[in-house]
Design a protein around this motif. Structure first.
Motif, PDB file in Angstrom:
ATOM      1  N   UNK A  57       0.839  -1.203   0.000  1.00 39.22           N
ATOM      2  CA  UNK A  57       0.000   0.000   0.000  1.00 39.22           C
ATOM      3  C   UNK A  57       0.872   1.250   0.000  1.00 39.22           C
ATOM      4  N   UNK A  58       0.616   2.132  -0.949  1.00 40.86           N
ATOM      5  CA  UNK A  58       1.367   3.382  -1.080  1.00 40.86           C
ATOM      6  C   UNK A  58       1.177   4.231   0.173  1.00 40.86           C
ATOM      7  N   UNK A  59       2.268   4.756   0.716  1.00 43.43           N
ATOM      8  CA  UNK A  59       2.188   5.560   1.934  1.00 43.43           C
ATOM      9  C   UNK A  59       2.520   7.032   1.697  1.00 43.43           C
ATOM     10  N   UNK A  60       2.860   7.383   0.482  1.00 41.65           N
ATOM     11  CA  UNK A  60       3.222   8.773   0.210  1.00 41.65           C
ATOM     12  C   UNK A  60       2.015   9.681   0.422  1.00 41.65           C
ATOM     13  N   UNK A  61       2.209  10.665   1.313  1.00 40.63           N
ATOM     14  CA  UNK A  61       1.163  11.649   1.565  1.00 40.63           C
ATOM     15  C   UNK A  61       0.087  11.237   2.556  1.00 40.63           C
ATOM     16  N   UNK A  62       0.179  10.038   3.128  1.00 41.99           N
ATOM     17  CA  UNK A  62      -0.861   9.629   4.080  1.00 41.99           C
ATOM     18  C   UNK A  62      -0.566  10.204   5.465  1.00 41.99           C
ATOM     19  N   UNK A  63      -1.601  10.381   6.272  1.00 44.23           N
ATOM     20  CA  UNK A  63      -1.377  10.853   7.647  1.00 44.23           C
ATOM     21  C   UNK A  63      -0.546   9.838   8.427  1.00 44.23           C
ATOM     22  N   UNK A  64       0.268  10.348   9.327  1.00 41.47           N
ATOM     23  CA  UNK A  64       1.174   9.477  10.076  1.00 41.47           C
ATOM     24  C   UNK A  64       0.439   8.451  10.933  1.00 41.47           C
ATOM     25  N   UNK A  65      -0.735   8.774  11.467  1.00 42.78           N
ATOM     26  CA  UNK A  65      -1.450   7.784  12.270  1.00 42.78           C
ATOM     27  C   UNK A  65      -1.919   6.607  11.417  1.00 42.78           C
ATOM     28  N   UNK A  66      -2.179   6.828  10.128  1.00 44.04           N
ATOM     29  CA  UNK A  66      -2.509   5.718   9.227  1.00 44.04           C
ATOM     30  C   UNK A  66      -1.272   4.860   8.972  1.00 44.04           C
ATOM     31  N   UNK A  67      -0.133   5.514   8.835  1.00 39.12           N
ATOM     32  CA  UNK A  67       1.112   4.783   8.641  1.00 39.12           C
ATOM     33  C   UNK A  67       1.395   3.890   9.846  1.00 39.12           C
ATOM     34  N   UNK A  68       1.163   4.418  11.038  1.00 34.29           N
ATOM     35  CA  UNK A  68       1.394   3.637  12.257  1.00 34.29           C
ATOM     36  C   UNK A  68       0.564   2.360  12.240  1.00 34.29           C
ATOM     37  N   UNK A  69      -0.692   2.458  11.831  1.00 32.02           N
ATOM     38  CA  UNK A  69      -1.552   1.273  11.820  1.00 32.02           C
ATOM     39  C   UNK A  69      -1.094   0.248  10.789  1.00 32.02           C
ATOM     40  N   UNK A  70      -0.344   0.685   9.777  1.00 34.34           N
ATOM     41  CA  UNK A  70       0.172  -0.231   8.765  1.00 34.34           C
ATOM     42  C   UNK A  70       1.471  -0.901   9.209  1.00 34.34           C
ATOM     43  N   UNK A  71       2.307  -0.166   9.933  1.00 31.79           N
ATOM     44  CA  UNK A  71       3.618  -0.684  10.324  1.00 31.79           C
ATOM     45  C   UNK A  71       3.525  -1.560  11.569  1.00 31.79           C
ATOM     46  N   UNK A  72       2.686  -1.178  12.505  1.00 32.41           N
ATOM     47  CA  UNK A  72       2.546  -1.954  13.738  1.00 32.41           C
ATOM     48  C   UNK A  72       1.740  -3.214  13.512  1.00 32.41           C
ATOM     49  N   UNK A  73       2.034  -4.242  14.305  1.00 33.01           N
ATOM     50  CA  UNK A  73       1.285  -5.485  14.200  1.00 33.01           C
ATOM     51  C   UNK A  73       1.681  -6.443  15.299  1.00 33.01           C
ATOM     52  N   UNK A  74       1.227  -7.647  15.157  1.00 33.26           N
ATOM     53  CA  UNK A  74       1.495  -8.679  16.160  1.00 33.26           C
ATOM     54  C   UNK A  74       2.971  -9.053  16.161  1.00 33.26           C
ATOM     55  N   UNK A  75       3.493  -9.288  17.349  1.00 31.60           N
ATOM     56  CA  UNK A  75       4.887  -9.706  17.473  1.00 31.60           C
ATOM     57  C   UNK A  75       5.107 -10.994  16.688  1.00 31.60           C
ATOM     58  N   UNK A  76       6.182 -11.019  15.899  1.00 29.96           N
ATOM     59  CA  UNK A  76       6.511 -12.187  15.086  1.00 29.96           C
ATOM     60  C   UNK A  76       5.944 -12.142  13.677  1.00 29.96           C
ATOM     61  N   UNK A  77       5.034 -11.200  13.402  1.00 32.86           N
ATOM     62  CA  UNK A  77       4.487 -11.080  12.052  1.00 32.86           C
ATOM     63  C   UNK A  77       5.459 -10.301  11.168  1.00 32.86           C
ATOM     64  N   UNK A  78       5.286 -10.418   9.877  1.00 34.59           N
ATOM     65  CA  UNK A  78       6.206  -9.814   8.912  1.00 34.59           C
ATOM     66  C   UNK A  78       5.551  -8.599   8.259  1.00 34.59           C
ATOM     67  N   UNK A  79       6.321  -7.556   8.088  1.00 34.47           N
ATOM     68  CA  UNK A  79       5.879  -6.383   7.348  1.00 34.47           C
ATOM     69  C   UNK A  79       6.840  -6.177   6.179  1.00 34.47           C
ATOM     70  N   UNK A  80       6.283  -5.961   4.997  1.00 37.82           N
ATOM     71  CA  UNK A  80       7.090  -5.711   3.791  1.00 37.82           C
ATOM     72  C   UNK A  80       7.105  -4.209   3.530  1.00 37.82           C
ATOM     73  N   UNK A  81       8.299  -3.671   3.414  1.00 41.95           N
ATOM     74  CA  UNK A  81       8.467  -2.247   3.151  1.00 41.95           C
ATOM     75  C   UNK A  81       9.207  -2.032   1.847  1.00 41.95           C
TER      76      UNK A  81
END
Length: 101
Positions: A57-81
């Motif tokens: 999901x494109x993050x350019x220009x999104x509010x930072x609180x939306x970015x936080x909800x995308x980056x944070x997650x359950x311990x041990x889960x994978x995030x692709x950046x």
């Protein structure tokens, strides 16, 4: 205006990758890396790199609180950046979310 977002306090049960971001002229940039974090230990992410997408999901220009909800997650889960380095080179990383002591 520069705003640095520290994600660790957004959701107590969620964890991140230890990268802190700021918005600069509508772009999301790496502001700092937490020592011992997945982001820092990857050896690939540098302060000033631009974050372009999280889990496709494109993050350019999104509010930072939306970015936080995308980056944070359950311990041990994978995030692709998907990022772009200081010289403009694109790269992607899969990082495991975890607590840093």
């Amino acid at each position: 205006e520069r705003k640095i977002l520290r994600f660790s306090h957004q959701r107590p049960s969620a964890v991140g990758v230890g990268a802190y971001f700021e918005t600069v002229e509508g772009e999301v940039r790496v502001a700092r890396l937490q020592l011992g974090s997945a982001a820092q230990q990857s050896g690939s992410i540098y302060v000033g790199d631009r974050l372009e997408s999280v889990n496709g999901r494109d993050v350019r220009g999104i509010p930072m609180h939306h970015l936080a909800s995308m980056v944070l997650g359950a311990e041990g889960s994978v995030v692709r950046m998907q990022l772009r380095g200081r010289l403009g080179e694109p790269y992607s990383l899969d990082l495991v979310r975890r607590k840093v002591v």
